[in-house]
Design an enzyme around this catalytic site. Structure first.
Site, mmCIF file in Angstrom:
data_model
loop_
_atom_site.group_PDB
_atom_site.id
_atom_site.type_symbol
_atom_site.label_atom_id
_atom_site.label_comp_id
_atom_site.label_asym_id
_atom_site.label_seq_id
_atom_site.Cartn_x
_atom_site.Cartn_y
_atom_site.Cartn_z
ATOM 1 N N GLU A 98 23.955 3.339 42.083
ATOM 2 C CA GLU A 98 23.257 3.817 40.893
ATOM 3 C C GLU A 98 21.878 3.194 40.725
ATOM 4 O O GLU A 98 21.184 3.469 39.746
ATOM 5 C CB GLU A 98 24.122 3.529 39.653
ATOM 6 C CG GLU A 98 25.425 4.318 39.629
ATOM 7 C CD GLU A 98 26.267 4.043 38.394
ATOM 8 O OE1 GLU A 98 25.937 3.108 37.637
ATOM 9 O OE2 GLU A 98 27.253 4.785 38.190
ATOM 10 N N GLN B 130 26.920 17.472 -2.376
ATOM 11 C CA GLN B 130 26.324 16.258 -2.935
ATOM 12 C C GLN B 130 27.282 15.075 -2.857
ATOM 13 O O GLN B 130 26.856 13.925 -2.688
ATOM 14 C CB GLN B 130 25.845 16.490 -4.373
ATOM 15 C CG GLN B 130 26.893 16.908 -5.377
ATOM 16 C CD GLN B 130 27.066 18.408 -5.463
ATOM 17 O OE1 GLN B 130 26.776 19.131 -4.520
ATOM 18 N NE2 GLN B 130 27.540 18.878 -6.623
ATOM 19 N N GLN C 88 51.375 30.146 2.001
ATOM 20 C CA GLN C 88 50.132 29.895 2.726
ATOM 21 C C GLN C 88 48.991 30.728 2.163
ATOM 22 O O GLN C 88 47.878 30.247 1.967
ATOM 23 C CB GLN C 88 50.336 30.223 4.210
ATOM 24 C CG GLN C 88 49.146 29.886 5.096
ATOM 25 C CD GLN C 88 48.872 28.397 5.135
ATOM 26 O OE1 GLN C 88 49.779 27.597 4.941
ATOM 27 N NE2 GLN C 88 47.635 28.021 5.348
ATOM 28 N N TYR D 82 37.383 12.960 0.197
ATOM 29 C CA TYR D 82 36.980 14.090 -0.639
ATOM 30 C C TYR D 82 38.230 14.846 -1.056
ATOM 31 O O TYR D 82 39.012 15.289 -0.201
ATOM 32 C CB TYR D 82 36.024 15.024 0.107
ATOM 33 C CG TYR D 82 35.508 16.115 -0.798
ATOM 34 C CD1 TYR D 82 34.488 15.856 -1.712
ATOM 35 C CD2 TYR D 82 36.065 17.382 -0.790
ATOM 36 C CE1 TYR D 82 34.038 16.833 -2.583
ATOM 37 C CE2 TYR D 82 35.628 18.370 -1.653
ATOM 38 C CZ TYR D 82 34.609 18.087 -2.550
ATOM 39 O OH TYR D 82 34.175 19.053 -3.424
ATOM 40 N N HIS E 125 46.689 29.742 -0.959
ATOM 41 C CA HIS E 125 45.628 28.715 -0.910
ATOM 42 C C HIS E 125 44.296 29.327 -1.309
ATOM 43 O O HIS E 125 43.608 28.825 -2.192
ATOM 44 C CB HIS E 125 45.528 28.127 0.491
ATOM 45 C CG HIS E 125 46.502 27.028 0.749
ATOM 46 N ND1 HIS E 125 46.417 25.806 0.140
ATOM 47 C CD2 HIS E 125 47.580 26.963 1.564
ATOM 48 C CE1 HIS E 125 47.401 25.027 0.562
ATOM 49 N NE2 HIS E 125 48.132 25.710 1.420
ATOM 50 N N HIS F 108 22.790 -5.146 37.513
ATOM 51 C CA HIS F 108 24.245 -5.113 37.376
ATOM 52 C C HIS F 108 24.904 -5.744 38.606
ATOM 53 O O HIS F 108 25.807 -6.585 38.498
ATOM 54 C CB HIS F 108 24.750 -3.670 37.237
ATOM 55 C CG HIS F 108 24.548 -3.067 35.885
ATOM 56 N ND1 HIS F 108 23.309 -2.773 35.368
ATOM 57 C CD2 HIS F 108 25.450 -2.690 34.929
ATOM 58 C CE1 HIS F 108 23.446 -2.239 34.180
ATOM 59 N NE2 HIS F 108 24.741 -2.173 33.874
ATOM 60 N N ASN G 206 35.556 23.184 0.956
ATOM 61 C CA ASN G 206 35.153 24.551 1.269
ATOM 62 C C ASN G 206 34.173 24.565 2.443
ATOM 63 O O ASN G 206 33.901 23.539 3.071
ATOM 64 C CB ASN G 206 34.563 25.233 0.029
ATOM 65 C CG ASN G 206 33.290 24.548 -0.474
ATOM 66 O OD1 ASN G 206 32.623 23.810 0.256
ATOM 67 N ND2 ASN G 206 32.941 24.780 -1.728
#
Length: 415
Positions: free
Chosen positions: A396, A172, A240, A114, A243, A401, A195
């Site tokens: 267990e 979207q 900075q 993106y 932005h 197993h 965002n």
């Protein structure tokens, strides 16, 4: 000016969840997943204007955008690409010796990127995401960026060998990349900043698809002392803050006079800056000037904030490299401004925000690799592993197993 103790008592990190937006974000995700291209077109007209449309940008248009760039900009993009490629190749995970147990690395097959297009154009985001994916060996890279598609962003897509580019933005776009539509292919992992709505959408689709991180407002902490260049530090704060209004800046100084000098210069320079309104809003609401009693307190503050970017501009800057452990990227020395990291140094500028540097690293080639362990037990070593495993399985109450391991002992697992 705040003392470190005062700052810690009053400071709250920027939130990244924005759950008040969750209902609308979930609605869009579900709609696109169910209705595909029709939903994409509807939301694109709603959020980007009635004339906006979702389209795949032909490769010829990408190439034309690259060819039309001014020579200086084209050369800069090529140079930055070379730097980023070199760094990502250097840090790429290498196969281990195939001896006993070892990991095997595989590239993600399909990556989605993106690339925002709201307050500014971001060809650098293409470089910082597509190049690591390419170095990893990703088969197919798809970029989604808001319509109509910035020419310089499209040019960067061509330079980086992006396979497909679609003019679709916002929630979207994340939905389309995660679930696919009739036109946009689903991917295995989505990366790139956005965002608050995009960040929440990525969080909500995680599990159906991989993501890099949940990005909040961008951040920079600068540490200065009496010998630091005040103008450089002030300009770094402005870089900075420009932005967006929510960008966060922290000026930590071991010298009260330098703290005041940098603050005064930043205010003066902000008045004349091209993005003055954004910068002044950011500095007014999201800037902290903090006095540190000594180096140890400065290091503690940086690690406590765990900022996206930390810039050390003190006389003993090199000594901070090992002690600052919580920062997305660490910039050492006066000639290492954060802006270089945004564009051309080599490491990706997609970094953890909101204190997440405590437990997360920045995006790299290795985020586009998966690892599976290869377990090959020689017969002569089997008893050692089985006798360690069987009692645990029995504890267990996973008896099959235990029986699975015991059967091989009974068959003649070596002593």
């Amino acid at each position: 000016m705040l003392k470190a103790s005062e700052f810690k008592k009053t400071y709250r990190p920027a939130g990244t969840d924005s759950w008040d937006r969750a209902e609308s974000v979930i609605k869009i995700l579900q709609d696109v997943r169910k209705n595909g291209d029709a939903a994409l077109a509807r939301y694109t007209r709603q959020f980007d204007g009635e004339e906006a449309s979702v389209r795949e940008v032909p490769r010829g248009e990408l190439e034309a955008a690259f060819d039309s760039l001014p020579d200086r900009l084209r050369g800069a993009l090529v140079s930055a690409k070379e730097n980023i490629e070199a760094y990502q190749r250097k840090i790429k995970w290498r196969p281990a010796d195939p001896d006993g147990f070892y990991p095997v690395f595989h590239p993600v097959r399909r990556a989605g990127i993106y690339v925002p297009g709201g307050k500014a154009n971001y060809p650098s985001t293409v470089l910082m995401t597509a190049i690591p994916a390419k170095v990893a060996g990703v088969d197919s890279i798809t970029v989604a960026t808001p319509p109509p598609g910035s020419p310089v962003t499209l040019a960067a897509c061509f330079l980086c060998g992006v396979d497909r580019v679609f003019t679709v933005g916002g929630v979207q776009a994340i939905a389309a990349l995660a679930y696919g539509t009739e036109t946009v292919p689903a991917v295995d992992k989505i990366v790139g900043p956005g965002n608050a709505y995009v960040a929440l959408a990525k969080k909500l689709v995680y599990g159906d698809v991989g993501i890099d991180s949940i990005a909040g407002p961008s951040e920079l902490a600068i540490v200065v002392d009496a010998e630091s260049d005040a103008r450089w530090a002030a300009l770094d704060l402005l870089a900075q803050a420009e932005h967006d209004e929510n960008a966060r800046t922290y000026l930590i100084s071991l010298d009260p006079g330098k703290l005041e000098e940098v603050g005064r210069l930043a205010s003066e320079l902000a008045e004349k800056a091209p993005r003055s309104a954004i910068i002044k809003e950011s500095l007014r609401n999201n800037h902290w000037a903090i006095f540190a009693e000594d180096r140890a307190e400065a290091v503690d503050l940086v690690n406590w904030i765990a900022p996206e970017h930390a810039a050390i501009q003190t006389a003993d800057a090199d000594s901070y490299a090992e002690d600052v452990t919580n920062a997305g990227a660490l910039f050492i020395g006066g000639f290492s401004p954060e802006a270089v990291g945004d564009y051309s140094a080599g490491p990706s500028h997609v970094l953890p925000t909101g204190g997440n540097a405590r437990f997360q690293s920045g995006l790299s080639v290795n985020d586009f690799l998966t690892a599976n362990a290869v377990i090959r037990v020689p017969r002569e070593d089997y008893r050692r592993f089985a006798e360690a495993g069987i009692p645990i399985a029995e504890a267990e109450e996973l008896h099959a197993h235990a029986a699975s391991m015991q059967a091989r002992l009974d068959k003649g697992g070596a002593d």
